[in-house]
Design a protein around this motif. Sequence first.
Motif, PDB file in Angstrom:
ATOM      1  N   SER A 529       0.770  -1.282  -0.104  1.00 32.39           N
ATOM      2  CA  SER A 529      -0.029   0.071  -0.058  1.00 32.39           C
ATOM      3  C   SER A 529       0.913   1.240  -0.033  1.00 32.39           C
ATOM      4  N   TYR A 562      -2.634  -3.085  -3.079  1.00 36.76           N
ATOM      5  CA  TYR A 562      -2.893  -4.101  -4.017  1.00 36.76           C
ATOM      6  C   TYR A 562      -2.607  -5.376  -3.160  1.00 36.76           C
ATOM      7  N   LEU A 603      -7.220  -7.528  -4.608  1.00 36.63           N
ATOM      8  CA  LEU A 603      -7.494  -6.150  -4.045  1.00 36.63           C
ATOM      9  C   LEU A 603      -6.522  -5.283  -4.907  1.00 36.63           C
ATOM     10  N   ASN A 604      -7.406  -4.211  -5.591  1.00 37.48           N
ATOM     11  CA  ASN A 604      -6.500  -3.362  -6.464  1.00 37.48           C
ATOM     12  C   ASN A 604      -7.631  -2.095  -6.178  1.00 37.48           C
ATOM     13  N   ASN A 605      -7.371  -1.252  -4.894  1.00 33.75           N
ATOM     14  CA  ASN A 605      -8.145  -0.523  -4.637  1.00 33.75           C
ATOM     15  C   ASN A 605      -7.446   0.938  -4.427  1.00 33.75           C
ATOM     16  N   SER A 607      -8.576   4.485  -2.455  1.00 34.29           N
ATOM     17  CA  SER A 607      -9.269   5.170  -1.323  1.00 34.29           C
ATOM     18  C   SER A 607      -9.124   6.522  -1.201  1.00 34.29           C
ATOM     19  N   GLY A 637     -14.130   5.486  -2.563  1.00 32.52           N
ATOM     20  CA  GLY A 637     -12.984   4.463  -3.177  1.00 32.52           C
ATOM     21  C   GLY A 637     -13.453   3.885  -4.277  1.00 32.52           C
ATOM     22  N   TYR A 638     -12.328   3.218  -4.944  1.00 33.41           N
ATOM     23  CA  TYR A 638     -12.537   2.653  -6.175  1.00 33.41           C
ATOM     24  C   TYR A 638     -11.682   1.241  -6.408  1.00 33.41           C
ATOM     25  N   ASN A 639     -12.350   0.096  -6.761  1.00 35.82           N
ATOM     26  CA  ASN A 639     -11.797  -1.151  -6.596  1.00 35.82           C
ATOM     27  C   ASN A 639     -11.517  -1.466  -8.316  1.00 35.82           C
ATOM     28  N   ALA A 642     -12.473  -5.216  -9.263  1.00 38.29           N
ATOM     29  CA  ALA A 642     -13.977  -5.706  -9.241  1.00 38.29           C
ATOM     30  C   ALA A 642     -14.271  -5.894 -10.628  1.00 38.29           C
ATOM     31  N   LYS A 646     -17.712  -0.977  -9.008  1.00 37.72           N
ATOM     32  CA  LYS A 646     -16.159  -0.755  -8.798  1.00 37.72           C
ATOM     33  C   LYS A 646     -16.183   0.516  -7.832  1.00 37.72           C
ATOM     34  N   ALA A 648     -16.823   2.397  -4.694  1.00 41.50           N
ATOM     35  CA  ALA A 648     -17.568   2.170  -3.251  1.00 41.50           C
ATOM     36  C   ALA A 648     -18.659   3.277  -2.968  1.00 41.50           C
TER      37      ALA A 648
END
Length: 870
Positions: A529, A562, A603-605, A607, A637-639, A642, A646, A648
Amino acid sequence: MQTIRLVLIASAAIGFWIIAGKASPQDSTFTQTAAPPINVSRDTTQSDIQPAKVGIDTSVAYSARIVDTFKDRNETHLIGDATLKYKNITITAGKITVKWNENTLIAETLPDSTNGRNANDADSLSTRANGRPVFTDGKEEMTGDRMEYNFKTDRGRILRGRTQFQDGYYTGETVKRVEAKEFNVVNGRYTTCDREEPHFHFKGDKMKVIMGDKVVAKPVTFFIGKIPLAILPFAMFSTKEDGRQSGVIIPRFGTSPDEGRYLQDLGYYWAANDYFDARATLSFFEKTGVLVKGGVNYALRYHFTGSVSGSFTRKNFGATSQRRWNLEVRHSQQFNPNTSLNVSASFVNNRNFYRDLSDNRNERLNRQLVSNGTFSTRWGEGKNSFSINLSQTKDLETGRELITLPRANFTRSQSALFPFDEKKAQRTKAKQKWYNFIRYSYGNLLVNSTSRDSTNDAKTDVERRMEHDLALSFTAPGRIFGFLTFGQNFSFEEDWFDRTRTFSLVDSSNAIVFREEKGFAARHLFQYSVSASTKLYGTFNTRVGPVRGLRHVATPSISFAYQPDFSNSSWGYYETVVDTSGREIKRDRFEGSGAKRTPMGELNNLSFSLSNLFQMKLGQGDKERKIDLFNLDFRGGYNFAADSFKVANLSTNFRANPKKDLSVSMNLSHSFYDFDPATGRLRNRLLIKENGFFNALRLLQFNFDARWSLRGKSAAAQPPAGAAQPQGAESPGPAGAQPETGYRDPLAPERAFTALDVPWSANIGFSYSVNKFNPLNTTRSAYLDLSNVEVQLTKNWRVSYNLRYDIEGGEVADQRIALYRDLHCWEAQFSWNPSGIGQGFYFKIGIKAPHLQDIKIEQRGGTTSVFRPF
């Protein structure tokens, strides 16, 4: 225990009887002073007194309105405001007579038929006592009708003595000093009531008092007014002022629907020494039986402390009589400041022991029996720590046991990977490099445990694993570009197991079963991160009244994390089972081992958050002060990994405290996606694409809460009479209701609503929430809360009220009413819960003094018993 504490008169009479000089004819010196306005005295020089007949060896200072010395009788009479000082003792009385030949001192009241006569008395010859003897020895003070002491025999007595010691008043008809610190008392009395005729008292016909140690009395009778209520054939109490004190534990009396009349916790507390004490109590219940409790405590300061306690009962549980017992052991030992050992163990012979017998709510609700021992140590300036634990946990409902033998843990706290040598830097003037800011931490965990089902001994689950956790972090020194704070984190975990699982279908029912395969297996997990944040300031200078400026502090931050999808077959951590319909089901090969589940999904987020603080500046110069108006925070946030949804949800939080006694908060949650009423699910399409920018959000949830504390002005100015709190956990009112004192801090700022001229206070709360996750089934709730509503009706009456009203349902969810009456040295309390859980009432009348609060009469009614108090 300090209960009755018939330390009685002796505690104060001590000083008077400390006049303990031995006869010594040498160096007999007398000092005499006279007090104005009358000084009728004779010379009391060395020649006036026969030295061979004097029994004291130090000087005496005395004064009085009249001082008479009679050489023929070798006596000195001090009359009117007489004062005599000897060593650290002071005696004042209407008259003091010193008989030097007999080595005696007599202090008594002085009849006064003239100056002391009341002008309103019909009888001109009526008299009253003037100047009762008062004895003072340091902090102790005692009064009586007559005091006598013999210098030669070192003995004396006092008639009708009275004194105050700590929280009580002590009197005795006669007190005789038989040894230096030993006294015999006839008709002693103790009370906390300050009236001449007390509302209650404890009386001991004969007592032996050993100063600084104990009082032995027989018998001891408890009186309310002049009516004897209870009697003990023998009692022993401590006269120690500080620390633990031995004594009788006064029982509680009462009745309950299930137990009938009861006498609870009659016993004795023994403070043997500074390192050990013990306690034993007996409870008798009319309908069910007896309960015996006991325990010991031990301690050696800076080394160890511990306790052993237990109970035994033979009671009727339903239609049967059962014997039940429990045992609890506690030990804590400190070997040095960094090394310690803690042991605790609990045993019961019946799984419902605590539920049926404990008067502690948390014990009754707890359905697990836990025993464990932990050894822990630290070294390396506290950065390294190691602990090892042995434990056993038993579920009292299912009988399942979990035994851990052992659980060992090593931790290295965050440290520099490349340490910076500060001492060398002082010589070379070197500066820290970027790599000096890389820090690491490490943790290691070893677990060996067995879980056994009591219904099937063959069904045993074994867990053996070791975990290694390594974390690296880097925070850039200073600020990048002068305004940006930047940091990175990388965590790596390696877990070792001695067994894994393989899965398969049983038959066409698609039931999945597993088989354990023993053998070494390893799992590797990691995550990365990075984050950045800054602060932005906006100010607006203004001069409106006392306001000198407004400021807005915005703190935007963004982070990215990630982690790969460890359920992918390439990692080998999950096994895929295909059911009869062709559906693929993934199962974790390491499940059931007690370790955390292997993460599933990538996990590819990204925030983000934006925190806003709005402030106001008042005054100027030395009187300048800053006030936080409110906080407004946003999170989202945005993933990227996903496959749908995507973006949040957007979370919004608002908090404000415009006054110390007023708080307001709001929480909102919004979705960027529309809801499909046909399917009852979210539609994977952004609202902004369909409805435009101004309709890009859909409300999911809204919560509002406001709390306001009010009180009358007079509530801050005076505490109510009898401000002693009702008893705590042992005698709460319905549903835990407890009246509170109306007293408030007089230095606190005044609040609104001061119309009433009696002390009062109230807390008003309002909460409202809306749930629209499913727009087709919107739910709402609204509650009005009145808590700690309290009014001091008179000097002695106080009433309190609590209410929770369901506005949406239009009904009272909960309410509690309590009355409190100050009865001078007693107090009465009545609590009533008219409806709901815990419906019923509680009434108590008892002594107000904290150390005598176990002396009470109480009654409960409703859904509870003596073992299930409100």
